[in-house]
Design a protein around this motif. Structure first.
Motif, PDB file in Angstrom:
ATOM      1  N   SER A   1       7.770  -7.572   4.028  1.00  0.00           N
ATOM      2  CA  SER A   1       9.010  -6.828   4.213  1.00  0.00           C
ATOM      3  C   SER A   1       8.763  -5.322   4.196  1.00  0.00           C
ATOM      4  N   ARG A   2       7.968  -4.869   3.199  1.00  0.00           N
ATOM      5  CA  ARG A   2       7.724  -3.428   3.087  1.00  0.00           C
ATOM      6  C   ARG A   2       6.863  -2.920   4.252  1.00  0.00           C
ATOM      7  N   ALA A   3       5.907  -3.740   4.668  1.00  0.00           N
ATOM      8  CA  ALA A   3       5.033  -3.306   5.762  1.00  0.00           C
ATOM      9  C   ALA A   3       5.834  -3.160   7.048  1.00  0.00           C
ATOM     10  N   VAL A   4       6.704  -4.134   7.311  1.00  0.00           N
ATOM     11  CA  VAL A   4       7.529  -4.066   8.523  1.00  0.00           C
ATOM     12  C   VAL A   4       8.454  -2.863   8.450  1.00  0.00           C
ATOM     13  N   ALA A   5       9.068  -2.667   7.290  1.00  0.00           N
ATOM     14  CA  ALA A   5      10.008  -1.555   7.153  1.00  0.00           C
ATOM     15  C   ALA A   5       9.301  -0.222   7.316  1.00  0.00           C
ATOM     16  N   THR A   6       8.138  -0.085   6.689  1.00  0.00           N
ATOM     17  CA  THR A   6       7.420   1.184   6.753  1.00  0.00           C
ATOM     18  C   THR A   6       6.925   1.470   8.163  1.00  0.00           C
ATOM     19  N   ALA A   7       6.425   0.409   8.815  1.00  0.00           N
ATOM     20  CA  ALA A   7       5.916   0.608  10.169  1.00  0.00           C
ATOM     21  C   ALA A   7       7.039   1.024  11.113  1.00  0.00           C
ATOM     22  N   ASN A   8       8.256   0.586  10.807  1.00  0.00           N
ATOM     23  CA  ASN A   8       9.362   0.859  11.719  1.00  0.00           C
ATOM     24  C   ASN A   8      10.298   1.939  11.207  1.00  0.00           C
ATOM     25  N   VAL A   9       9.853   2.682  10.194  1.00  0.00           N
ATOM     26  CA  VAL A   9      10.787   3.620   9.572  1.00  0.00           C
ATOM     27  C   VAL A   9      11.242   4.677  10.575  1.00  0.00           C
ATOM     28  N   ARG A  10      10.377   5.053  11.473  1.00  0.00           N
ATOM     29  CA  ARG A  10      10.758   6.013  12.521  1.00  0.00           C
ATOM     30  C   ARG A  10      11.879   5.445  13.359  1.00  0.00           C
TER      31      ARG A  10
END
Lengths: 546, 279
Positions: free
Chosen positions: A170-179
């Motif tokens: 969840s965190r990896a997906v969110a961080t990768a897509n934060v932009r």
């Protein structure tokens, strides 16, 4: 030598990194507590969702424990875990604000090293209702599958591994897509999530019914045999494998999860470092070249005549295509309007008259017309100086609605009749749809003038700002009730023709409904126009709160 | 400081006497006894204003003085509790047909139709005002050029920066060539380059005899742009008149303003004696 004179590289990493994890855990708890302190509504919502989640989780654990020993236990548990892991991956895209308590971009100014930061974020992400729910589920899954000492050993390993994997995913997906999530496109995506859920529920409902009919759970076995080897569910699957004595498979499955976890942590750390050290999205967006497009009156606009009607229609159509809130409302209305009659027809429980649901759903788009404009309504208000202007404005908006709704209603009525094979009732359903549509347009226009309310632009599930909920309910439900009553002159003869077996005369309802719908719609627009022209400042004030 | 407002009447009387009392130029805006209350708070407390036509007029005051409320009521976007407003000789609330075609408005804090591109917004606004399509497109092209928006005319307004938003809002307000232009904080959050562009367009526009009324709390800007100023504070007009009249003996408009709104003798930060001391 003072502290300031010490070499930076020697001083910096030591001080802040020791005990970073407890700091973050306390921060998370404090943020949770303070969030609840802000409003009683939020507290109630939190407690309610906690109770519901716990009840659901308890139910699930109980169900899973009862599943123990069932021949399909492995299949169900593996698929369930897979779905939960998928949920963890997808959720941050749709609910970017779900866990902004630990938004890494807020920590940019602090001197933190990536490794301890990741560790601290991972541990603190385990706090919350979602992780608790997942923990219950995973523990239940392990209990359902573990047999013998090997099973227990693998179970003990699988539970924390699956938890870590879910959170890291969840965190990896969110961080990768934060932009993406912080950009306009991302916020648009979040708004559209409501749509996915509204339509998804219809399909899940349908799918569950089909599953009950066809061969039962064994139909799921092929799917489960694939999901077993996918990282989200493979740790739980290893418990099943170990209990069956397939130790090689069990170890391999466990290693898949470990490998995936390591890979995810690495990816998460990489995107986090990039995020916290690279220039932010606004700088990049400003540097982007603008796309060139053919200017002037091309495409649809060339077909429309000059004047207010065409101008308003064009703007409304562009908003249906471009504004996420408007688009979500339209697509939901179209989808639900089609799914309800068609799925019912598919299951043989429907009637052609269910197709009127489509007209009703789409007619609702006429409500709160000016709220859909948001505070940009001032531009409209400045150009309305007479009831005539207001009439033309409202009529143009109604025409856009008809442009999309009339063909759709015809289609849904036709397809429903074809699926049921009841062509005799089709004219009745059509006439009723026309009358209902006209009445909805009329009441919608009047409600737009009398009970306007603001539509918040952020968030998928907020369609009314706090304090205007009552207004919205009065507007929509009062209006729908009124629309039902207004359609009575068509509903009554249709029922009468069915009861007295005058099916041959039903075709009369097509022109009848059309004329009646047009008349009532016209009258509604007339009434609404006068009210709108008189209430421009009040409408502007009401729609400017979002 | 009510005597300054009185001073205006005297000067005006003197000017009138000099020109033979000729009153053929009607004021661009005339406001009488305007009141607006939001719940307990009185936003505008009975103001009288007379803004001359063909001038660059600044409405200045601190935050919360009632500038936006006043401009909203004058442009017909907010209903007053009491009072009479005339724009170009027509009552705003009884004769909207005459008034709305004569005014251009750039409000503060209200959205635009942000899912249209800059060019589409202008096309929409011009046609909504009943201008012929070809004329709208021609004017839009020129405005986009002059306001330096031609490069981003096909971008959606939602992706515009603050300065670009103000400029596209200004273009939309100018499109139908209004007699009176009302701008609420047109320079707020605007970069110096855009500000200079906006300024150039507005100066050209007033030279043609049109009236610009704009609100601001940046005194230097008002002083360099305006030839007529109205000072508002706490919902009242503290002074109105030409720049020279309002400034009076004060060295700058800023000083006159601080005196008018009663913020002259505030603590200048002596209590922060540690700030800038030994670290």
């Amino acid at each position: 030598m003072s502290v300031l004179d010490a070499p930076v590289s020697a001083a910096a990493p030591v001080a802040p990194t020791t005990g970073l994890t407890p700091v973050f855990v306390r921060l998370k708890l404090a943020l949770l507590r303070n969030g609840l302190r802000q409003s009683t509504g939020r507290k109630a919502a939190f407690i309610a969702s906690l109770v519901v989640s716990l009840l659901l989780a308890a139910g699930q654990v109980l169900g899973l424990v009862l599943l123990r020993g069932n021949e399909h236990a492995g299949t169900v548990v593996v698929l369930l875990t897979g779905v939960v892991a998928l949920g963890w991956a997808v959720l941050p895209l749709f609910f970017p604000s779900g866990d902004d308590t630990l938004d890494p971009t807020r920590l940019v100014m602090l001197p933190l090293r990536p490794e301890p930061l990741i560790r601290a974020l991972l541990v603190s992400s385990m706090i919350g209702i979602g992780p608790l729910f997942t923990l219950c589920l995973v523990v239940g899954s392990a209990i359902a599958l573990a047999h013998g000492a090997a099973g227990v050993v693998f179970g003990v390993l699988a539970v924390p591994l699956t938890m870590l994997l879910c959170v890291a995913l969840s965190r990896a997906v969110a961080t990768a897509n934060v932009r993406l999530l912080n950009s306009r496109k991302g916020r648009d995506l979040a708004v559209l999530s409501g749509l996915v859920i509204a339509v998804g529920i219809q399909f899940v409902n349908f799918g569950a019914q089909r599953l009950g009919q066809a061969g039962g759970l064994s139909t799921l076995d092929p799917a489960a045999s694939v999901v077993r080897w996918l990282p989200g569910a493979s740790a739980v699957a290893s418990v099943d494998a170990a209990s069956d004595g397939a130790y090689g498979a069990a170890v391999a499955q466990l290693l898949i999860t470990v490998g995936a976890l390591v890979a995810l942590m690495w990816m998460w750390q990489r995107s986090l470092v990039k995020l916290m050290t690279a220039p932010d999205g606004s700088t990049l967006a400003a540097a982007e070249p603008t796309r060139e497009k053919a200017s002037g009156r091309g495409g649809l606009s060339a077909l429309l005549p000059e004047g207010r009607t065409a101008t308003v229609m064009q703007r409304s159509l562009r908003y249906v295509a471009r504004d996420p809130k408007t688009k979500a409302a339209w697509v939901t209305a179209l989808a639900v309007g089609a799914i309800v009659p068609l799925l019912n027809a598919l299951q043989g429980t429907g009637s052609v008259y269910f197709a009127c649901f489509a007209a009703g759903m789409l007619g609702m788009q006429m409500y709160n017309q000016f709220g859909q404009d948001t505070s940009a309504f001032w531009m409209v208000a400045l150009t309305i100086s007479s009831p005539r202007d207001a009439y033309v404005e409202l009529r143009a908006r109604a025409l856009v609605l008809l442009l999309l709704t009339l063909p759709f209603t015809l289609l849904v009525c036709g397809v429903t009749a074809a699926m049921i094979g009841d062509w005799r009732s089709l004219p009745g359903a059509l006439g009723l749809s026309f009358a209902l549509l006209g009445s909805m347009l009329a009441t919608g226009a009047v409600a737009s003038a009398l009970f306007p309310y603001s539509i918040p632009q952020e968030g998928a599930f907020k369609n009314v700002v706090p304090g205007q909920g009552g207004l919205a309910w009065i507007s929509i439900f009062g209006g729908m009730l009124a629309a039902g009553l207004l359609s009575a002159p068509v509903i009554v003869p249709v029922i009468w023709m069915h009861v007295t077996d005058h099916h041959d005369a039903l075709w009369l309802m097509v022109p009848g409904g059309l004329v009646y719908g047009a008349l009532i719609g016209w009258a509604g627009l007339r009434i609404a126009a006068g009210r709108t022209a008189n209430r421009l400042p009040e409408i502007l004030a009401a729609v400017s709160k979002g | 400081m009510p005597d300054r407002a009185d001073a205006r009447t005297e000067t005006e009387a003197a000017t009138d006497a000099a020109t033979g009392g000729a009153h053929e130029v009607r004021p661009a805006v005339r406001v009488q006894g305007l009141w607006k209350r939001f719940g307990e708070q009185v936003a505008v407390a009975g103001i009288d204003l007379e803004l001359p036509a063909g001038k660059f007029i600044g409405l200045v005051g601190p935050n919360g003085a009632g500038k936006t409320t006043t401009l909203s009521m004058v442009t017909g976007l907010l209903r007053p509790d009491l009072g009479k407003i005339e724009v170009a000789g027509h009552d705003v609330w009884t004769d909207p047909v005459e008034v709305k075609s004569r005014i251009g408005v750039l409000p503060e804090g209200l959205r635009l139709f942000e899912r249209l591109s800059g060019r589409e917004l202008l096309a929409y606004n011009g046609r909504l005002r009943g201008l012929p399509g070809d004329e709208v497109d021609k004017r839009a092209t020129q405005l986009l050029d002059v306001l330096d928006l031609a490069g981003s005319q096909h971008k959606l307004v939602v992706d515009y920066s603050t300065g670009m938003r103000k400029k596209i809002g200004l273009a939309a307000a100018l499109l139908h060539n209004p007699e009176v232009l009302f701008l609420d904080e047109p320079f707020e959050g605007v970069d110096p380059v855009s500000a200079q562009t906006i300024r150039g367009v507005l100066e050209r526009y007033t030279r043609s005899g049109a009236t610009v009324v704009f609100s601001s709390h940046v005194m230097e800007l008002v002083e360099s742009l305006c030839d007529w100023v109205a000072v508002m504070a706490a919902g009242r007009i503290k002074a109105q008149g030409t720049l020279a009249e309002v400034r009076g003996d004060a060295p700058s408009l800023q000083n006159a303003f601080l005196e008018l709104v009663g913020a002259g003798g505030r603590d200048n930060g002596d209590s922060l004696d540690w700030l800038g001391g030994t670290r």
